[in-house]
Design a protein around this motif. Structure first.
Motif, PDB file in Angstrom:
ATOM      1  N   VAL A  42     122.798 -50.975 130.098  1.00 53.01           N
ATOM      2  CA  VAL A  42     122.194 -50.183 129.019  1.00 53.01           C
ATOM      3  C   VAL A  42     123.261 -49.718 128.036  1.00 53.01           C
ATOM      4  O   VAL A  42     123.088 -49.828 126.811  1.00 53.01           O
TER       5      VAL A  42
ATOM      6  N   ARG B 211     120.873 -56.691 127.203  1.00 55.38           N
ATOM      7  CA  ARG B 211     119.519 -56.134 127.275  1.00 55.38           C
ATOM      8  C   ARG B 211     118.732 -56.808 128.394  1.00 55.38           C
ATOM      9  O   ARG B 211     118.041 -56.140 129.177  1.00 55.38           O
TER      10      ARG B 211
ATOM     11  N   THR C 140     113.243 -45.965 129.486  1.00 55.32           N
ATOM     12  CA  THR C 140     114.423 -46.771 129.144  1.00 55.32           C
ATOM     13  C   THR C 140     114.032 -48.222 128.903  1.00 55.32           C
ATOM     14  O   THR C 140     114.496 -48.859 127.946  1.00 55.32           O
TER      15      THR C 140
ATOM     16  N   LEU D  33     112.336 -48.427 125.551  1.00 51.41           N
ATOM     17  CA  LEU D  33     113.306 -48.287 124.460  1.00 51.41           C
ATOM     18  C   LEU D  33     114.154 -49.544 124.311  1.00 51.41           C
ATOM     19  O   LEU D  33     114.500 -49.943 123.184  1.00 51.41           O
ATOM     20  N   LEU D  34     114.497 -50.181 125.427  1.00 52.36           N
ATOM     21  CA  LEU D  34     115.247 -51.435 125.347  1.00 52.36           C
ATOM     22  C   LEU D  34     114.413 -52.524 124.668  1.00 52.36           C
ATOM     23  O   LEU D  34     114.935 -53.299 123.853  1.00 52.36           O
TER      24      LEU D  34
ATOM     25  N   SER E 229     118.033 -45.038 124.647  1.00 53.22           N
ATOM     26  CA  SER E 229     117.964 -45.638 125.987  1.00 53.22           C
ATOM     27  C   SER E 229     119.114 -45.159 126.861  1.00 53.22           C
ATOM     28  O   SER E 229     118.971 -45.055 128.085  1.00 53.22           O
TER      29      SER E 229
ATOM     30  N   SER F 214     118.328 -43.433 130.477  1.00 54.02           N
ATOM     31  CA  SER F 214     118.884 -44.055 131.683  1.00 54.02           C
ATOM     32  C   SER F 214     119.741 -43.066 132.465  1.00 54.02           C
ATOM     33  O   SER F 214     119.663 -43.008 133.702  1.00 54.02           O
TER      34      SER F 214
END
Length: 346
Positions: free
Chosen positions: A176, A195, A246, A249-250, A258, A262
């Motif tokens: 991340v 990613r 997370t 968001l990724l 993110s 995380s």
């Protein structure tokens, strides 16, 4: 006062799991990046992303050890007597990891870089595993005052699962953070590279967490009951929500946020373990009150902790902020070429 010190220790463990864990995760991706040519660009990014902060992240581990042996000497003696082998292996890994990372960057010969890189990468896998195994042995109640060193204390189902979860969680954090670092350093094609790996690592964490339900139910019943009820369950659910956030968001390529979610997912998991284990430091044989040192020692430890937070805390926060803003690691022309060299094979 003993309870306060115990929670400070839990917070310090959470800080190390997040800060040091991110570095371990970067080392894991360094290990699996491939050969010299295939892994050239991911390792270039890892070197530049870690360089400004990797030594500072180990401050949290020192903080944990100082609090443990000063505030809870009985616990410290019991843990280090029963778990000396995995802790010694983790310590060796810490030394080799730091040496490998520090010596790899200035090394000119490919053979030397491979040796130092292997030291760094392999240690980044083994150290979190052994630290997680120790926590698993403690959570399963295998460590008591007077327990002698034995393989069963850390080579059991709960310990192995905790070690694997530690490795997977650090890989998740590392990937991340490297997504955001790839964008910051202009290596746009590495954004998707990390990613995808972050999403895969989260999937592994989720699978291991599901496997852990029956394992902890039978092997660490006290902690399992704490994680499935009360504040422990609430924090577990919040950690799961942060983990899923997370992932979202990724997928939306919001890499700055993110990072926050995380870190929150890992920190909340550590906090859930703390609530699940209370009032014990060694379930179910040694309570916080029983393990605490002398009252005047605890008072001085509180004072020193407050002073350390006031003096060191802002400096650490500033360092992390400057690193996030890209103020600590400037790119040279050679670096820019390394980030976007045509023909490199990912």
């Amino acid at each position: 006062m003993a309870d306060l010190i115990a929670w400070v220790m839990v917070l310090a463990i959470a800080a190390y799991a997040c800060a040091g864990g991110t570095d371990y995760g970067a080392g894991f991706w360094d290990l699996v990046a491939g050969g010299a040519e295939r892994g050239k660009r991911p390792r270039w990014l890892i070197d530049h992303a870690m360089a400004p902060v990797w030594e500072v992240n180990n401050v949290w581990l020192i903080f944990v050890l100082v609090i443990m042996w000063t505030g809870f000497p009985t616990m410290f003696q019991a843990v280090f007597s029963a778990m000396w082998l995995p802790l010694a292996l983790a310590a060796i890994g810490l030394v080799l990891r730091g040496a490998g990372f520090a010596l790899r960057m200035p090394a000119r010969r490919l053979a030397q870089r491979r040796i130092y890189g292997a030291m760094f990468a392999v240690s980044s896998l083994l150290t979190p595993f052994f630290l997680g195994a120790v926590l698993g042995g403690i959570a399963s109640g295998r460590v008591e005052v007077g327990t002698t060193a034995a393989a069963d204390a850390w080579a059991n189902g709960t310990s192995v699962l905790a070690g694997l979860l530690a490795v997977a969680a650090t890989a998740f954090l590392g990937a991340v953070f490297l997504c955001s670092d790839a964008r910051r350093f202009g290596a746009d094609d590495l954004v998707d590279y990390f990613r995808v790996r972050a999403l895969l690592a989260f999937a592994v964490v989720a699978v291991l967490a599901l496997i852990g339900l029956p394992v902890t139910h039978s092997d660490a019943r006290y902690v399992w009951e704490g994680l499935t009820g009360g504040l422990g369950l609430l924090l577990v659910l919040l950690a799961a929500v942060c983990g899923l956030a997370t992932v979202l968001l990724l997928l939306r390529r919001s890499f700055g946020w993110s990072r926050c979610t995380s870190v929150a997912s890992v920190a909340l998991t550590v906090g859930a373990w703390g609530f699940a284990q209370r009032p014990y430091v060694l379930p179910t044989s040694l309570t916080v009150a029983e393990a605490a040192g002398a009252a005047h020692t605890l008072r001085w430890l509180v004072i020193v902790t407050v002073v350390a937070i006031v003096l060191v805390g802002p400096a650490v926060v500033l360092l992390y902020r400057l690193d996030t803003m890209g103020e600590l690691e400037e790119l040279t022309d050679a670096d820019t070429g390394a980030a976007g060299a045509p023909g490199d094979n990912l």
